[in-house]
Design an enzyme around this catalytic site. Structure first.
Site, PDB file in Angstrom:
ATOM      1  N   GLY A   1       0.827  -1.204   0.000  1.00 34.45           N
ATOM      2  CA  GLY A   1       0.000   0.000   0.000  1.00 34.45           C
ATOM      3  C   GLY A   1       0.859   1.251   0.000  1.00 34.45           C
ATOM      4  O   GLY A   1       0.563   2.224   0.690  1.00 34.45           O
TER       5      GLY A   1
ATOM      6  N   ARG B   1      -0.143   5.529  -1.810  1.00 35.00           N
ATOM      7  CA  ARG B   1      -0.851   6.712  -1.301  1.00 35.00           C
ATOM      8  C   ARG B   1      -0.700   6.803   0.213  1.00 35.00           C
ATOM      9  O   ARG B   1      -0.252   5.857   0.856  1.00 35.00           O
ATOM     10  CB  ARG B   1      -2.352   6.635  -1.645  1.00 35.00           C
TER      11      ARG B   1
ATOM     12  N   VAL C   1      -2.564  -7.844  -2.079  1.00 33.78           N
ATOM     13  CA  VAL C   1      -1.974  -8.557  -0.938  1.00 33.78           C
ATOM     14  C   VAL C   1      -2.806  -9.754  -0.483  1.00 33.78           C
ATOM     15  O   VAL C   1      -2.275 -10.705   0.085  1.00 33.78           O
ATOM     16  CB  VAL C   1      -1.718  -7.624   0.273  1.00 33.78           C
TER      17      VAL C   1
ATOM     18  N   ASN D   1       1.386  -2.437   5.261  1.00 33.04           N
ATOM     19  CA  ASN D   1       0.582  -1.219   5.434  1.00 33.04           C
ATOM     20  C   ASN D   1      -0.741  -1.248   4.661  1.00 33.04           C
ATOM     21  O   ASN D   1      -1.664  -0.509   4.990  1.00 33.04           O
ATOM     22  CB  ASN D   1       1.442  -0.021   4.989  1.00 33.04           C
TER      23      ASN D   1
ATOM     24  N   SER E   1      -4.015  -0.270  14.080  1.00 28.85           N
ATOM     25  CA  SER E   1      -4.877   0.906  14.253  1.00 28.85           C
ATOM     26  C   SER E   1      -5.362   0.957  15.697  1.00 28.85           C
ATOM     27  O   SER E   1      -5.472  -0.083  16.360  1.00 28.85           O
ATOM     28  CB  SER E   1      -6.100   0.782  13.337  1.00 28.85           C
TER      29      SER E   1
ATOM     30  N   TYR F   1     -13.014  -4.080  10.649  1.00 26.77           N
ATOM     31  CA  TYR F   1     -11.688  -3.443  10.693  1.00 26.77           C
ATOM     32  C   TYR F   1     -11.027  -3.659  12.059  1.00 26.77           C
ATOM     33  O   TYR F   1      -9.834  -3.944  12.146  1.00 26.77           O
ATOM     34  CB  TYR F   1     -11.887  -1.956  10.390  1.00 26.77           C
TER      35      TYR F   1
ATOM     36  N   ALA G   1      -9.782  -7.184  12.118  1.00 30.89           N
ATOM     37  CA  ALA G   1      -8.576  -7.360  11.283  1.00 30.89           C
ATOM     38  C   ALA G   1      -7.350  -6.772  11.977  1.00 30.89           C
ATOM     39  O   ALA G   1      -6.283  -7.400  12.040  1.00 30.89           O
ATOM     40  CB  ALA G   1      -8.785  -6.691   9.924  1.00 30.89           C
ATOM     41  N   LYS G   2      -7.500  -5.567  12.521  1.00 33.20           N
ATOM     42  CA  LYS G   2      -6.344  -4.902  13.135  1.00 33.20           C
ATOM     43  C   LYS G   2      -6.000  -5.533  14.491  1.00 33.20           C
ATOM     44  O   LYS G   2      -4.832  -5.611  14.859  1.00 33.20           O
ATOM     45  CB  LYS G   2      -6.628  -3.403  13.292  1.00 33.20           C
TER      46      LYS G   2
ATOM     47  N   ILE H   1      -5.534   9.879  11.117  1.00 30.74           N
ATOM     48  CA  ILE H   1      -4.450  10.422  10.296  1.00 30.74           C
ATOM     49  C   ILE H   1      -5.060  10.946   8.996  1.00 30.74           C
ATOM     50  O   ILE H   1      -5.884  10.251   8.373  1.00 30.74           O
ATOM     51  CB  ILE H   1      -3.407   9.313   9.966  1.00 30.74           C
TER      52      ILE H   1
END
Ligand code: NAP
Length: 244
Positions: free
Chosen positions: A9, A12, A62, A90, A142, A155, A158-159, A188
């Site tokens: 990743g 960007r 990925v 990332n 995260s 999310y 996953a994190k 961020i």
């Protein structure tokens, strides 16, 4: 031997800042992985060249185990004079919704990209790291994976999984001089957060602002450097005081 870093990743946002900073700070040749945005990946490469570094693009999904295997084994076979010393996992996506409305695909896609993607890429490079008796693996987790955030069950899972995997893998690899750490950013500024109401959400942050991709990149660069050689299995928050 040319020393390299693979940043998934890297086209960007945080990944781009990490790619440019690793090139500038540590002089590493950067492998910029990305999913689809060719022009953004080219822009990262250009920014690396502007700071005097070198880079190449390595496009793959990925979450696609076979594609990761093929791309990385071809690259390693064609670059025998190169040593990948740093891997930054990332790549990540969000598909936010309350769980009661969350479709199976949105759960699967998020877990596959962040968690399975980390497995796919790391698994393939492990023997390379072990053979070289050197390596730095940095997983982009995260705050969501530590605290849990409503609307982000997929999310957060996953994190959170990524954080647990970081701790387990760090213990498997410590004897081989390979460190494994996770970074847990709060809010961020990036494409991922562009639809959030920054003016409202920043009030939740003791520092009263979102962080920048560069601030996360500077932490990753430290963890990738020789200065962090005795740090492993850690999850480092970078969130302006939002959560600890
Ligand atoms: P972003 O601006 O949306 O960039 C995402 C990057 O991941 C892009 O380079 C994208 O490539 C790549 N990517 C997405 N799916 C991929 C896949 N299947 N295979 C390979 N590459 C893929 O996101 P960001 O804000 O920089 O976030 C980067 C990481 O930090 C993510 O893991 C995110 O979860 C984590 N994070 C972000 C924040 C935040 O507030 N921004 C907070 C905590 C954690 P393309 O350009 O080709 O689409």
């Amino acid at each position: 031997m040319r020393k390299c870093a693979l940043v998934t990743g890297g086209s960007r946002g945080i990944g781009r800042a990490v790619a440019v900073t690793l090139a500038a700070d540590l002089g590493l040749h950067i492998l910029i992985n990305y999913a689809s945005n060719d022009s953004a990946a080219e822009e990262t490469k250009k920014q690396i060249e502007e700071v005097g570094g070198t880079a190449e693009l390595l496009k793959f999904q990925v979450q696609d185990h076979a594609e990761v295997e093929k791309t990385l084994s071809d690259w390693l076979a064609n670059n025998k004079e190169s040593k990948v010393e740093v891997l930054v996992n990332n790549a990540g996506i969000t598909r936010d919704n309350l769980m009661v409305f969350m479709e199976e695909k949105d759960f699967d896609d998020v877990v596959q990209t962040s968690l399975k993607g980390m497995y796919n890429v790391t698994r393939h490079l492990l023997q390379h790291f072990v053979r070289n008796r050197a390596g730095r693996i940095i997983n982009m987790a995260s705050l969501s994976g530590l605290k849990g955030v409503p609307g982000q069950v997929n999310y957060s899972a996953a994190k959170g999984g990524m954080i647990a995997a970081t701790k387990a893998l760090s213990q498997e690899l410590a004897k081989r001089k390979i460190t494994v750490n996770a970074v847990a950013p709060g809010f961020i500024t990036s494409d991922m957060t562009q639809d959030l109401n920054e003016d409202e959400l920043k009030k939740l942050v003791p520092m009263n602002r979102f962080g920048s991709a560069q601030e996360v990149a500077d932490l990753v660069s430290f963890l990738a450097s020789p200065k962090a050689s005795y740090i492993t299995g850690e999850v480092i928050n970078i969130n302006g005081g939002l959560y600890s």
